[in-house]
Write an enzyme that holds these catalytic residues in place. Structure first.
Site, PDB file in Angstrom:
ATOM      1  N   LYS A   1       0.862  -1.193   0.000  1.00 23.86           N
ATOM      2  CA  LYS A   1       0.000   0.000   0.000  1.00 23.86           C
ATOM      3  C   LYS A   1       0.888   1.230   0.000  1.00 23.86           C
ATOM      4  O   LYS A   1       1.795   1.348   0.825  1.00 23.86           O
ATOM      5  CB  LYS A   1      -0.889   0.004   1.259  1.00 23.86           C
ATOM      6  CG  LYS A   1      -1.933   1.117   1.252  1.00 23.86           C
ATOM      7  CD  LYS A   1      -3.166   0.678   0.512  1.00 23.86           C
ATOM      8  CE  LYS A   1      -4.125   1.822   0.265  1.00 23.86           C
ATOM      9  NZ  LYS A   1      -3.710   2.708  -0.844  1.00 23.86           N
TER      10      LYS A   1
ATOM     11  N   GLN B   1       7.138   3.864   4.044  1.00 19.70           N
ATOM     12  CA  GLN B   1       5.740   3.444   4.034  1.00 19.70           C
ATOM     13  C   GLN B   1       5.529   2.152   4.823  1.00 19.70           C
ATOM     14  O   GLN B   1       4.468   1.939   5.410  1.00 19.70           O
ATOM     15  CB  GLN B   1       5.268   3.250   2.591  1.00 19.70           C
ATOM     16  CG  GLN B   1       3.765   3.268   2.408  1.00 19.70           C
ATOM     17  CD  GLN B   1       3.172   4.666   2.463  1.00 19.70           C
ATOM     18  OE1 GLN B   1       3.743   5.600   1.916  1.00 19.70           O
ATOM     19  NE2 GLN B   1       2.044   4.820   3.118  1.00 19.70           N
TER      20      GLN B   1
ATOM     21  N   LYS C   1       5.160   3.322   8.439  1.00 17.32           N
ATOM     22  CA  LYS C   1       3.969   4.153   8.576  1.00 17.32           C
ATOM     23  C   LYS C   1       2.712   3.290   8.556  1.00 17.32           C
ATOM     24  O   LYS C   1       1.815   3.441   9.397  1.00 17.32           O
ATOM     25  CB  LYS C   1       3.907   5.181   7.432  1.00 17.32           C
ATOM     26  CG  LYS C   1       2.664   6.066   7.480  1.00 17.32           C
ATOM     27  CD  LYS C   1       2.485   6.882   6.215  1.00 17.32           C
ATOM     28  CE  LYS C   1       3.548   7.898   6.035  1.00 17.32           C
ATOM     29  NZ  LYS C   1       3.279   8.797   4.882  1.00 17.32           N
TER      30      LYS C   1
ATOM     31  N   LYS D   1       5.413   1.838  -2.967  1.00 19.36           N
ATOM     32  CA  LYS D   1       5.347   3.196  -3.513  1.00 19.36           C
ATOM     33  C   LYS D   1       5.588   3.125  -5.007  1.00 19.36           C
ATOM     34  O   LYS D   1       6.188   2.176  -5.512  1.00 19.36           O
ATOM     35  CB  LYS D   1       6.407   4.093  -2.864  1.00 19.36           C
ATOM     36  CG  LYS D   1       6.061   5.575  -2.895  1.00 19.36           C
ATOM     37  CD  LYS D   1       4.988   5.940  -1.883  1.00 19.36           C
ATOM     38  CE  LYS D   1       4.683   7.427  -1.920  1.00 19.36           C
ATOM     39  NZ  LYS D   1       3.679   7.814  -0.916  1.00 19.36           N
TER      40      LYS D   1
ATOM     41  N   GLY E   1      -3.133   7.962  -4.313  1.00 23.86           N
ATOM     42  CA  GLY E   1      -2.606   9.215  -4.822  1.00 23.86           C
ATOM     43  C   GLY E   1      -1.392   9.681  -4.037  1.00 23.86           C
ATOM     44  O   GLY E   1      -1.057   9.146  -2.990  1.00 23.86           O
ATOM     45  N   ASP E   2      -0.728  10.682  -4.564  1.00 21.88           N
ATOM     46  CA  ASP E   2       0.421  11.311  -3.915  1.00 21.88           C
ATOM     47  C   ASP E   2       0.621  12.642  -4.635  1.00 21.88           C
ATOM     48  O   ASP E   2      -0.299  13.118  -5.324  1.00 21.88           O
ATOM     49  CB  ASP E   2       1.660  10.406  -4.009  1.00 21.88           C
ATOM     50  CG  ASP E   2       2.773  10.828  -3.050  1.00 21.88           C
ATOM     51  OD1 ASP E   2       3.698  11.526  -3.506  1.00 21.88           O
ATOM     52  OD2 ASP E   2       2.721  10.487  -1.852  1.00 21.88           O
TER      53      ASP E   2
END
Length: 444
Positions: free
Chosen positions: A90, A111, A114, A126, A165-166
């Site tokens: 993810k 990530q 996190k 990512k 999204g990013d």
């Protein structure tokens, strides 16, 4: 040689050309020394650190697309599937000219921890491209997104890898990508998060990272005998995270006086007008000069400079390494009591250490900005159940998650005699869960 030092030496020798990735791993592993030293024998036996710093899979591909004049362009696309020990990969898709493999690996590595901190079953990944959406027409954006997804669809899925999204990837881009995935794969599944509400998106997802940042900051201040109410706040950035951090901070009684973009920044002595900021950045897609022109109390300045403004709380929400040692010195000199990262690793290591050494509460991004990915995971849950929760329900769950994250990292820091070191606490709390899962699953 200590296990951590051995791995860092190995990494600097092998991946010296990816400085962002080396920086991220160094920061994490150095803060993990207490837990790694306590378990060195068993971790060495299964090469845990060697495995955790190496992505499970890296995909790099070309993305050809045609502009409105009929000219063909080629960009590079990436997906790094870093670690699936606690759930499907993810992590967001970043579209920006600065994107390269080292940056995607750095973001993917962060990530992992996190996502672990959210308490939800999601692994780390990512992706993105060096494509620049700025100045492109809707048709050009669609052409790029469809080409990008034509390759990416081969390695993602609702139970495998769920991108989001990013920077540069908003609802428009996610919509185009989702449509292409559905067309190619012939399935309607929650393979992307950040979708539009009409096709499986979640209420509160847009607000989640900014709101979550403030829920975390509010709890951190409260547990350190302070409060967000009445505080003066400086925010950098003016994208999604920054806008909703400003909104929630002002809802909680703070006064936010700055925002910035890639060309300059604004100081508004009367407090940022959120409605005007949203109109300029979300609707009109203009620079902050337009904000200053429409707001008599605002001053526009070219270049950098947000952190020179006197504030109680600083929220860097723009991009990596934006808050330097000189900025940290200004914040300390001006009496700042807390810094919470809304962006991914926006504070340099030198600046982070300076802030901590001078008694400033410092909340790292992997904890403080985890609200976005947490709500993405809540979107995955809604998609799996074929239901849609109310804004209030999602927001309440988000607040609970962020409060729990604060207490988990605070407890982890105290467990190893590092009371108040939220960087170490976040890394330890995130790492221990992933490490336990990797140990339990054997050598995979």
């Amino acid at each position: 040689m200590a296990y951590v030092d051995e791995i860092l030496e190995y990494l600097e020798r092998k991946d010296y050309y990816e400085p962002e990735f080396v920086q991220a791993v160094s920061e994490v592993l150095n803060s993990l020394r207490p837990v790694i030293d306590a378990n060195e024998k068993k971790y060495r036996q299964v090469a845990l650190l060697e495995r955790i710093i190496e992505p499970e899979r890296i995909l790099r591909f070309r993305v050809p697309w045609i502009d409105d004049k009929g000219q063909v362009h080629v960009n590079r696309g990436y997906r790094v599937q870093f670690n699936s020990a606690i759930g499907p990969y993810k992590g967001g898709l970043r579209l920006h000219p600065s994107v390269n493999l080292g940056i995607i690996k750095f973001l993917g590595f962060e990530q992992i921890f996190k996502n672990s901190l959210t308490g939800l079953p999601i692994g780390g990944g990512k992706g993105g491209s060096d494509f620049d959406p700025k100045g492109k027409s809707d048709r050009e954006i669609m052409m790029f997104c469809q080409s990008f997804m034509t390759e990416l669809c081969k390695v993602i899925g609702a139970d495998t890898d769920v991108p989001a999204g990013d920077i540069g990837t908003g609802a428009r881009e996610i919509g185009y990508m989702f449509g292409q995935y559905k067309r190619i794969c012939g399935t309607y599944e929650g393979v992307l998060t950040g979708k539009g509400l009409s096709f499986g998106g979640s209420l509160a997802r847009t607000e989640a990272t900014g709101y979550g940042l403030l829920y975390f900051t509010e709890e951190m201040l409260k547990c350190n005998d302070s409060t967000i109410e009445g505080k003066t706040v400086c925010v950098s950035g003016s994208g999604n995270v920054a806008i909703y951090a400003v909104e929630k901070a002002q809802m909680l009684g703070a006064k936010v006086v700055t925002v910035s973009d890639s060309t300059g920044w604004v100081y508004d002595k009367d407090g940022i007008d959120v409605a005007l900021l949203k109109d300029i950045k979300e609707n009109r897609r203009e620079r902050l000069t337009a904000y200053a022109e429409a707001r008599p109390s605002a001053q526009y300045h070219a270049g950098r400079g947000v952190w020179q403004i006197k504030c109680d709380v600083a929220l860097p929400c723009a991009t990596q390494n934006e808050l330097t040692i000189d900025d940290a010195k200004l914040l300390v000199e001006n009496g700042c009591i807390a810094v919470a990262e809304g962006a991914n690793m926006p504070t340099t290591l030198e600046a982070t250490k300076y802030l901590q050494e001078h008694g400033v509460m410092f909340a790292p991004g992997k904890a403080a900005n985890a609200g976005g990915v947490a709500t993405s995971a809540l979107e995955m849950s809604q998609n799996s159940e074929r239901v849609s929760w109310t804004f209030e329900k999602v927001d309440a769950k988000l607040k609970d998650i962020m409060i729990n994250i604060y207490h988990n990292i605070d407890n982890a820091a105290k467990k190893y005699g590092l009371d108040g070191d939220y960087v170490a606490g976040a890394n330890i709390a995130g790492f221990e869960k992933v490490a336990d899962a990797m140990m339990a699953q054997g050598i995979v």
